[in-house]
Design an enzyme around this catalytic site. Structure first.
Site, PDB file in Angstrom:
ATOM      1  N   CYS A   2       0.715  -1.617  -0.008  1.00  0.00           N
ATOM      2  CA  CYS A   2       0.073  -0.495  -0.118  1.00  0.00           C
ATOM      3  C   CYS A   2       1.108   1.150   0.234  1.00  0.00           C
ATOM      4  CB  CYS A   2      -1.018   0.093   1.724  1.00  0.00           C
ATOM      5  SG  CYS A   2      -2.001  -1.271   1.412  1.00  0.00           S
ATOM      6  N   ARG A  27       3.241  -0.196  -5.470  1.00  0.00           N
ATOM      7  CA  ARG A  27       3.177  -0.484  -3.700  1.00  0.00           C
ATOM      8  C   ARG A  27       1.887  -1.085  -3.777  1.00  0.00           C
ATOM      9  NH1 ARG A  27       6.808   1.391  -0.560  1.00  0.00           N
ATOM     10  NH2 ARG A  27       5.381   0.565   0.986  1.00  0.00           N
ATOM     11  N   TRP A  75      -2.767  -2.633  -1.670  1.00  0.00           N
ATOM     12  CA  TRP A  75      -2.883  -4.024  -1.325  1.00  0.00           C
ATOM     13  C   TRP A  75      -3.264  -4.654  -0.748  1.00  0.00           C
ATOM     14  CZ3 TRP A  75      -0.210  -7.935   0.056  1.00  0.00           C
ATOM     15  CH2 TRP A  75      -0.282  -9.082  -0.764  1.00  0.00           C
ATOM     16  N   ASN A 101      -0.312   2.055   5.815  1.00  0.00           N
ATOM     17  CA  ASN A 101       0.373   0.285   5.164  1.00  0.00           C
ATOM     18  C   ASN A 101       1.075  -0.221   6.288  1.00  0.00           C
ATOM     19  OD1 ASN A 101       2.566  -0.446   3.359  1.00  0.00           O
ATOM     20  ND2 ASN A 101       3.527   0.964   3.521  1.00  0.00           N
ATOM     21  N   GLY A 102       0.823  -0.958   6.082  1.00  0.00           N
ATOM     22  CA  GLY A 102       0.937  -2.687   7.070  1.00  0.00           C
ATOM     23  C   GLY A 102       0.303  -3.025   7.521  1.00  0.00           C
ATOM     24  N   GLU A 487      15.490 -17.113 -14.064  1.00  0.00           N
ATOM     25  CA  GLU A 487      14.850 -14.890 -13.912  1.00  0.00           C
ATOM     26  C   GLU A 487      13.787 -14.951 -14.887  1.00  0.00           C
ATOM     27  OE1 GLU A 487      14.404 -12.634 -12.128  1.00  0.00           O
ATOM     28  OE2 GLU A 487      14.116 -11.113 -13.236  1.00  0.00           O
ATOM     29  N   LYS A 491       9.803 -13.377 -15.676  1.00  0.00           N
ATOM     30  CA  LYS A 491       9.468 -12.867 -16.279  1.00  0.00           C
ATOM     31  C   LYS A 491       8.097 -13.068 -16.848  1.00  0.00           C
ATOM     32  CE  LYS A 491      11.432 -10.676 -14.312  1.00  0.00           C
ATOM     33  NZ  LYS A 491      12.272  -9.091 -13.179  1.00  0.00           N
ATOM     34  N   GLU A 494       5.242 -13.744 -14.635  1.00  0.00           N
ATOM     35  CA  GLU A 494       4.606 -12.526 -13.849  1.00  0.00           C
ATOM     36  C   GLU A 494       3.808 -11.755 -14.954  1.00  0.00           C
ATOM     37  OE1 GLU A 494       8.993 -10.949 -12.507  1.00  0.00           O
ATOM     38  OE2 GLU A 494       6.574  -9.848 -11.369  1.00  0.00           O
ATOM     39  N   HIS A 510      15.862 -35.694 -16.779  1.00  0.00           N
ATOM     40  CA  HIS A 510      14.986 -35.705 -15.459  1.00  0.00           C
ATOM     41  C   HIS A 510      13.214 -35.918 -15.564  1.00  0.00           C
ATOM     42  CE1 HIS A 510      18.570 -37.318 -14.446  1.00  0.00           C
ATOM     43  NE2 HIS A 510      19.440 -36.176 -14.331  1.00  0.00           N
ATOM     44  N   LYS A 610       4.906  -3.584  -5.800  1.00  0.00           N
ATOM     45  CA  LYS A 610       6.068  -3.603  -6.048  1.00  0.00           C
ATOM     46  C   LYS A 610       7.148  -4.402  -4.462  1.00  0.00           C
ATOM     47  CE  LYS A 610       9.923  -2.383  -8.314  1.00  0.00           C
ATOM     48  NZ  LYS A 610      10.669  -3.091  -9.300  1.00  0.00           N
TER      49      LYS A 610
HETATM   50  C1  F6R Z   1      10.346  -9.649 -10.345  1.00  0.00           C
HETATM   51  C2  F6R Z   1      10.241  -9.039  -8.633  1.00  0.00           C
HETATM   52  C3  F6R Z   1      10.303  -9.984  -7.492  1.00  0.00           C
HETATM   53  C4  F6R Z   1      10.929  -8.761  -6.388  1.00  0.00           C
HETATM   54  C5  F6R Z   1      11.237  -9.471  -4.913  1.00  0.00           C
HETATM   55  C6  F6R Z   1      11.690  -8.583  -3.857  1.00  0.00           C
HETATM   56  O1  F6R Z   1       9.798  -8.938 -11.363  1.00  0.00           O
HETATM   57  O2  F6R Z   1      10.359  -7.700  -8.582  1.00  0.00           O
HETATM   58  O3  F6R Z   1      10.154 -11.111  -7.499  1.00  0.00           O
HETATM   59  O4  F6R Z   1      12.604  -8.961  -6.429  1.00  0.00           O
HETATM   60  O5  F6R Z   1       9.692  -9.365  -4.387  1.00  0.00           O
HETATM   61  O6  F6R Z   1      11.124  -7.583  -3.580  1.00  0.00           O
HETATM   62  P1  F6R Z   1      13.239  -6.911  -3.194  1.00  0.00           P
HETATM   63  O7  F6R Z   1      14.415  -6.967  -4.175  1.00  0.00           O
HETATM   64  O8  F6R Z   1      12.592  -5.022  -3.514  1.00  0.00           O
HETATM   65  O9  F6R Z   1      13.302  -7.605  -2.223  1.00  0.00           O
END
Ligand code: F6R
Length: 615
Positions: A2, A27, A75, A101-102, A487, A491, A494, A510, A610
């Site tokens: 949030c 957020r 969120w 927020n929290g 990775e 990407k 998501e 396997h 995020k």
């Molecule tokens: C994927 C992504 C998430 C963050 C994860 C950790 O694209 O952005 O997987 O990498 O939530 O976030 P941080 O790096 O902010 O601790």
């Protein structure tokens, strides 16, 4: 999760609040709301499920007029993302409003207590109790002091919070509190501002006050701000931070979306990070705050992170082990929190976190610190909790990352870890200056190599057609590029909602090979490296089963090109270990093209936020 914003001053509050929410929308974006103190002395609120753009549309009709206001983008954790559960939340009188927020962990107990006391609870959220606790305090011991009323309420809260509070009976004021969730404030001639992070404030000020845990502040319409401690005593010198990015860094600047913009910013981010890093002692990394002797004594390294940052950790593990010869454990923070780490008094713990606010990572860092480790943070966000709580912090300086899916922070964090690995190698006596310099020059070559991949983005655009109607995809890579596969798959899933999984290529036989059938898309990372022939054999196995292969390969590799439906070409990278930093850019581009072809919003994928500030 949030985002919260607040403003009191000369401007119309809604104008800043809506733009501030848009900047914080990464957020959380399942509902949003705004509440201003109107000129008639009442609260005027607008809130709704949906994105900030929906709220902005509603505000055009409802026109909330007033120069003091608070706002929130949510969120959902407690209660579905509905109009009713959207913030701000009001007390029973409708004259007090809060945004939060929290997580309030004891909210059920507080709800029961407040209901017994006759309060009418209107939402399913944990946050609403705060408004009613403030109401009690305002009616009782703290009448007339917004900060005291908030302080009083906070004494009953367990959990984490950043709160902004306004009251129709205290026009021209906002009170804020912080424990465990970020909050920054700006004092300007136009008024006083509050926000969850510096992004909305970069346009109004070049420096902010960073509220610390258990501090409170009163924002006044003349722009002044007073900070208080938990006892209500004035804090003479609150923490100040300079904002080192300009307001345009958080705008699209002509790009279609932030993902496109942030991918394009990768070369400059790496150049910034590498600037002035080489000196006569090897790599200059003063941020570590450790002597050469202490560094030489490190006997193991724990790398702790989540998500994409965990993938940085996997690469960093290879770099540190190969270059510095120090054993490395790389752990998901959420897993490490429930097991016993094998630490010694010479263990270095490195937490890797773009936001610096990921709850699991912070918990792990605190635990490792309590166990006696020195904790070093690799992060992007200035003044983030990880930075504040660590013994040293390396800012990767990638600039604000707005797109929920991480791109430029990923590559910058890998380069930051490469610098750390070189520093450790030098201190451990594993590399002399000449060798450190050779590796450093290779790092310096990366920005131009990434620029070249960005110029070749059309290759990913063409390959994206293969995934349009697929329901799943498999990513394969060997050695350091098994991480590129992880990775790349992350990407893709998501941003495009296409199921994707990744395996070290040798593991395919396997189990995952059973997935393959004609047309099944496989992405293979097969650069010119010492395992090239092995990966090529795996590609043969894929093709033999009729699957469609997209390869990431080094320029001129005809053997790969002749087998695969599409090849995403990378220019030769001077060092095998650094290939992931270049190769991933093709997979970022591919994920974005697939997502757009499938009609997805790449910047705000569903269900994600995020910074994941809940465990
Ligand atoms: C994927 C992504 C998430 C963050 C994860 C950790 O694209 O952005 O997987 O990498 O939530 O976030 P941080 O790096 O902010 O601790």
């Amino acid at each position: 999760m949030c985002g919260i914003v607040g403003y009191t001053g000369r401007r119309q509050a809604a104008e800043f609040l809506l733009s501030g929410l848009a900047a914080l929308e990464y957020r959380g974006y399942d509902s949003a709301g705004i509440e201003v103190v109107s000129p008639s002395g009442n609260l005027h609120g607008v809130k709704c499920a949906g994105r900030v753009s929906v709220l902005a549309e509603r505000c055009r009709t409802a026109n909330p007029v007033g120069t003091t206001g608070i706002a929130h983008t949510r969120w959902a954790t407690h209660g579905a993302p509905t109009d009713r559960n959207a913030h701000p939340h009001l007390d029973c009188s409708g004259r007090i409003a809060i945004v939060h927020n929290g997580i309030i962990e004891n909210f059920q107990e507080l709800r029961a207590y407040l209901s017994r006391a006759g309060h009418k609870i209107a939402s399913d959220t944990d946050s609403e109790v705060i408004a009613h606790l403030v109401e009690d305090a305002w009616e009782g011991p703290a009448r007339g002091s917004l900060v005291d009323a908030l302080r009083n309420a906070c004494q009953r809260l367990e959990g984490s919070y950043a709160i902004a509070l306004e009251c129709a009976d205290a026009p021209g004021q906002i009170a804020v509190a912080r424990r465990g969730s970020p909050l920054v404030l700006a004092s300007t001639e136009d008024g006083a501002y509050a926000a969850s992070d510096v992004t909305p404030l970069a346009a109004v000020s070049s420096h902010v006050i960073q509220l610390e845990d258990d501090q409170f502040a009163l924002l006044r319409e003349d722009g002044s701000i007073s900070v208080f401690d938990s006892e209500g005593l004035l804090v003479e010198s609150p923490t100040r931070l300079d904002i080192d990015w300009d307001a345009s860094a958080a705008t699209l600047g002509g790009y279609a979306d932030f993902m496109a913009k942030e991918m394009a910013e990768q070369p400059e981010a790496i150049e910034r990070l590498l600037k002035d890093r080489l000196d006569e002692h090897g790599i200059r990394l003063d941020e570590l705050s450790m002597t050469g002797e202490e560094l030489a004594g490190i006997d193991r390294v724990y790398l702790v992170a989540c998500g994409t940052s965990y993938h940085v950790g996997l690469i960093a593990r290879e770099l540190i082990e190969q270059w510095a010869g120090i054993p490395v454990f790389c752990e998901y923070a959420s897993e490490l929190n429930y097991k016993e780490p094998l630490v010694t008094e010479h263990t270095l713990c490195v937490v890797i976190t773009q936001s610096g606010e990921t709850a699991d990572t912070l918990t792990a860092a605190r635990r490792m610190r309590a166990l006696g480790c020195r904790v070093f943070a690799v992060t992007n966000v200035l003044g983030s909790t990880a930075a504040r709580e660590s013994d040293g912090t390396l800012y990767v300086q990638a600039g604000p990352e707005i797109c929920v899916c991480s791109t430029k922070a990923y590559t910058a964090q890998m380069v930051a870890c490469a610098l750390l690995a070189l520093r450790l190698a030098f201190s451990a006596g594993k590399m002399g200056h000449a060798e450190v310099e050779r590796h450093f020059r290779n790092l310096e070559a990366l920005p131009d190599l990434i620029r070249e991949v960005l110029r070749r983005s059309w290759q990913g655009k063409r390959a994206a057609a293969l995934f349009r109607r697929a329901s799943s995809a498999l990513f394969l890579g060997r050695g350091v590029n098994s991480t590129t596969a992880y990775e790349g798959a992350l990407k893709l899933k998501e941003v495009s909602y296409l199921h994707a999984e990744a395996y070290p290529a040798g593991e395919m036989k396997h189990g995952p090979i059973a997935l393959l059938e004609p047309g099944f898309p496989v992405v293979a990372i097969v650069p010119a490296d010492h395992v090239h022939e092995k990966t090529l054999s795996n590609i043969q196995e894929v093709i033999a089963r009729g699957a469609s292969c997209v390869a990431v390969a080094t320029d001129g590799d005809e053997a790969v090109a002749s087998l695969c439906e599409h090849t995403l070409w990378i220019p030769p990278v001077p060092e095998e270990m650094l290939v992931p930093i270049v190769a991933i850019v093709h997979l970022q581009l591919l994920a974005r093209y697939v997502a757009r072809a499938r009609g997805c919003d790449v910047d705000k994928p569903r269900n994600l936020a995020k910074s994941v500030t809940v465990e």
